[in-house]
Design an enzyme around this catalytic site. Structure first.
Site, PDB file in Angstrom:
ATOM      1  N   LYS A 155       0.834  -1.205   0.000  1.00 11.80           N
ATOM      2  CA  LYS A 155       0.000   0.000   0.000  1.00 11.80           C
ATOM      3  C   LYS A 155       0.870   1.257   0.000  1.00 11.80           C
ATOM      4  O   LYS A 155       0.626   2.189  -0.761  1.00 11.80           O
ATOM      5  CB  LYS A 155      -0.889   0.002   1.250  1.00 11.80           C
ATOM      6  CG  LYS A 155      -1.581   1.320   1.500  1.00 11.80           C
ATOM      7  CD  LYS A 155      -2.376   1.316   2.789  1.00 11.80           C
ATOM      8  CE  LYS A 155      -1.590   1.710   4.013  1.00 11.80           C
ATOM      9  NZ  LYS A 155      -1.437   3.140   4.252  1.00 11.80           N
ATOM     10  N   ASN A 156       1.895   1.269   0.859  1.00 11.28           N
ATOM     11  CA  ASN A 156       2.701   2.486   1.009  1.00 11.28           C
ATOM     12  C   ASN A 156       3.601   2.770  -0.195  1.00 11.28           C
ATOM     13  O   ASN A 156       4.184   3.854  -0.286  1.00 11.28           O
ATOM     14  CB  ASN A 156       3.552   2.421   2.285  1.00 11.28           C
ATOM     15  CG  ASN A 156       2.705   2.684   3.522  1.00 11.28           C
ATOM     16  OD1 ASN A 156       1.514   2.996   3.421  1.00 11.28           O
ATOM     17  ND2 ASN A 156       3.314   2.566   4.691  1.00 11.28           N
TER      18      ASN A 156
ATOM     19  N   ASP B 175       5.515   0.741  11.677  1.00 10.45           N
ATOM     20  CA  ASP B 175       4.266   0.107  11.220  1.00 10.45           C
ATOM     21  C   ASP B 175       4.157  -1.358  11.650  1.00 10.45           C
ATOM     22  O   ASP B 175       3.134  -1.999  11.415  1.00 10.45           O
ATOM     23  CB  ASP B 175       4.160   0.199   9.688  1.00 10.45           C
ATOM     24  CG  ASP B 175       3.799   1.610   9.236  1.00 10.45           C
ATOM     25  OD1 ASP B 175       3.474   2.450  10.086  1.00 10.45           O
ATOM     26  OD2 ASP B 175       3.855   1.867   8.010  1.00 10.45           O
TER      27      ASP B 175
ATOM     28  N   ARG C 134       1.866  14.698  13.209  1.00  8.00           N
ATOM     29  CA  ARG C 134       2.086  14.440  11.791  1.00  8.00           C
ATOM     30  C   ARG C 134       2.057  15.718  10.959  1.00  8.00           C
ATOM     31  O   ARG C 134       1.204  15.934  10.097  1.00  8.00           O
ATOM     32  CB  ARG C 134       1.084  13.413  11.264  1.00  8.00           C
ATOM     33  CG  ARG C 134       1.110  12.140  12.072  1.00  8.00           C
ATOM     34  CD  ARG C 134       0.406  11.011  11.415  1.00  8.00           C
ATOM     35  NE  ARG C 134       1.236  10.332  10.430  1.00  8.00           N
ATOM     36  CZ  ARG C 134       0.876   9.220   9.815  1.00  8.00           C
ATOM     37  NH1 ARG C 134      -0.275   8.677  10.062  1.00  8.00           N
ATOM     38  NH2 ARG C 134       1.674   8.642   8.945  1.00  8.00           N
TER      39      ARG C 134
ATOM     40  N   VAL D 131       3.501  18.738   8.310  1.00  5.85           N
ATOM     41  CA  VAL D 131       4.007  18.693   6.931  1.00  5.85           C
ATOM     42  C   VAL D 131       5.033  19.806   6.704  1.00  5.85           C
ATOM     43  O   VAL D 131       5.271  20.225   5.584  1.00  5.85           O
ATOM     44  CB  VAL D 131       2.858  18.794   5.888  1.00  5.85           C
ATOM     45  CG1 VAL D 131       2.054  17.509   5.849  1.00  5.85           C
ATOM     46  CG2 VAL D 131       1.965  19.992   6.146  1.00  5.85           C
ATOM     47  N   ASP D 132       5.642  20.278   7.806  1.00  4.69           N
ATOM     48  CA  ASP D 132       6.571  21.407   7.681  1.00  4.69           C
ATOM     49  C   ASP D 132       7.781  21.124   6.788  1.00  4.69           C
ATOM     50  O   ASP D 132       8.259  22.007   6.080  1.00  4.69           O
ATOM     51  CB  ASP D 132       7.013  21.903   9.074  1.00  4.69           C
ATOM     52  CG  ASP D 132       7.461  20.789  10.009  1.00  4.69           C
ATOM     53  OD1 ASP D 132       7.024  19.641   9.818  1.00  4.69           O
ATOM     54  OD2 ASP D 132       8.246  21.067  10.932  1.00  4.69           O
TER      55      ASP D 132
ATOM     56  N   CYS E 156      -4.391   8.401  10.196  1.00  3.05           N
ATOM     57  CA  CYS E 156      -4.464   7.746  11.500  1.00  3.05           C
ATOM     58  C   CYS E 156      -4.177   8.750  12.616  1.00  3.05           C
ATOM     59  O   CYS E 156      -3.310   9.611  12.471  1.00  3.05           O
ATOM     60  CB  CYS E 156      -3.425   6.630  11.581  1.00  3.05           C
ATOM     61  SG  CYS E 156      -3.855   5.168  10.652  1.00  3.05           S
TER      62      CYS E 156
END
Ligand code: UD1
Length: 428
Positions: A22-23, A315, A125, A127-128, A120
């Site tokens: 998926k990733n 993960d 999380r 995004v800088d 999730c």
């Protein structure tokens, strides 16, 4: 709402086929935005996250067609014309990876407006790093009302950028953006995950000039346009590790077919130290498989810390904790990537696990046996840890909120049934 019921305590045996990652598939799908020619992807897992990204791409003007093959889905994506550079909150909030559209849109169209992501609930999380990288490439960034607007009306300009932390998403986003920038871009301290190597392969097949994926420096020589390509998605190392841990918890012998052991170089020795046998074999025509078995004795407690690749993947942390719940002795599990990724601990506790959390470290005192109970899935990887635990537990476990599993594990119920697990999905 659907739930999964598992009668634990049955040893697993047989063969189980590993799906495409998926990733890897998500950034590969986004790469289509870089070219007006079609991109064909094969071995794509059939998952809710893939469908969500398909919807996001469709509203940017991408035509997406899907067909089922005996080897995952085949997707053809065609972004002949970008009809919108806006990625709305309603779609982006469902999945953090959708923020990856920002780099390709900015590079090809000179602008984009993208909602800040959701995904999730496992930490801030931010995004800088993505945004700082865009600025280095010459974009102007504006943040307002939960949206990021990035503008580079005269195109992006190659530059150097050293990331403060090796973020997977920021590496992929900036790598894609730089393929259409003028001149050379050098990205330092980048993430080295196999999914980034897979993205580089696909971009190179599309005509991009990139080298260094898999190391901590990636160099990109920008091109004025990219072409189409065909690419097969690499096997899912997280799915492979999850099923290996399920065999560890339940006992038995299962061959995981169509995986790539090299991408599990930290995971295999760790499981071996815990007493789970892992043997890499070839099953005809260059297809790699891992034979996983645990017979007789209970497995041993071992310590682990999550780290960027090639370290132990965050993960797999929750699934490993589920395995350690019934180890002999004690295991210390330290989470270094996300600040809020122990939400499975209270749920594992409902099954009888003895786990204490102190800051970033969970101490697991192994118990003889877990006992089935109703539990609730809180995020994607936490849900799979409950499945691992339930397979080894005595009695019946009911896992609620399984839509998290649908995001990331293709055909999980039928795959487990195929190796003898007593598992069923109940709908209503
Ligand atoms: C990807 C994976 C996810 C995995 C994670 C770490 C996909 C689709 N998802 O997520 O399954 O758990 O890698 O291996 O591939 N960070 C910042 N600023 C940024 C970017 C990241 O502070 O600009 C922080 C995050 O908050 C987090 C850490 O860096 O604490 C790792 O994030 P990152 O590597 O970016 O993960 P994702 O790409 O979102």
């Amino acid at each position: 709402m659907d739930r999964i019921e598992i009668d634990g305590g049955t040893r697993l045996s047989g063969e189980l086929k590993i799906s495409g990652a998926k990733n890897a598939a998500l950034p590969l799908m986004v790469a289509t935005l870089l070219s007006d020619k079609p991109l064909e992807l094969s071995h794509v897992p059939h998952l809710a996250d893939i469908a969500t990204l398909g919807e996001i791409l469709a509203q940017h003007g991408v035509e997406v067609t899907r067909s089922e093959t005996g080897d995952g889905d085949a997707l053809t994506l065609s972004a002949a014309r970008i009809t919108s550079t806006l990625a709305p909150y309603d779609l982006v909030r469902k999945m953090r990876a959708s923020f990856l559209v920002s780099g390709p849109l900015l590079a090809r169209e000179g602008q984009c407006t993208v909602s800040l992501p959701g995904g999730c609930a496992i930490g801030a999380r931010a995004v800088d790093f993505h945004l700082k990288g865009f600025e280095r490439l010459g974009a102007e960034i504006d943040l307002a009302d939960g949206y990021v607007t990035a503008k580079a009306p005269n195109g992006l300009q190659g530059a150097e950028y050293e990331m403060p932390f090796a973020s997977v998403g920021a590496t992929q986003n900036l790598m894609m953006a730089a393929t259409l920038a003028k001149g050379e871009t050098v990205l330092r301290n980048v993430a080295r995950e196999p999914e980034i190597v897979d993205l580089e392969k696909c971009l190179v097949a599309m005509g991009a000039k990139i080298e260094g994926a898999g190391t901590s420096v990636i160099r990109i020589e920008g091109k004025s346009a990219l072409s189409g390509a065909s690419h097969r998605v690499l096997p899912d190392r997280i799915e492979t590790g999850t099923y290996a841990m399920a065999v560890g918890a339940a006992g038995g012998e299962v061959t995981l077919i169509g995986t790539d052991a090299l991408n599990l170089e930290m995971v295999i020795p760790l499981l071996q130290r815990a007493g789970v046998q892992m043997e890499v074999i070839q099953v005809g025509d260059g297809i790699e498989a891992i034979k996983v078995s645990r017979n007789g004795e209970r497995h041993m407690g071992v310590d682990v810390t999550t780290e960027p690749y090639p370290g132990f993947p965050t993960d797999l942390q929750a699934q490993f904790m589920a395995l350690m719940a019934t180890c002999q002795g004690t295991s210390h599990i330290t989470e270094k990537i996300f600040e809020n990724r122990f939400m499975h601990v209270p749920e594992l506790g409902r099954l009888g696990a003895n786990i204490k959390v102190d800051g970033q470290t969970a101490t697991v005192q192994g118990v003889d046996r877990l006992k089935g109970a109703p539990v609730m899935a809180t995020d994607l990887r936490a849900s799979s840890s409950l499945i691992v635990a339930a397979l080894g537990a005595e009695g019946t476990t009911e896992v609620n909120r399984v839509y998290h599993l649908d995001r990331g594990f293709e055909h999980i119920v039928t795959k487990l049934q195929g190796v003898g697990a007593k598992v069923r999905r109940l709908t209503n």
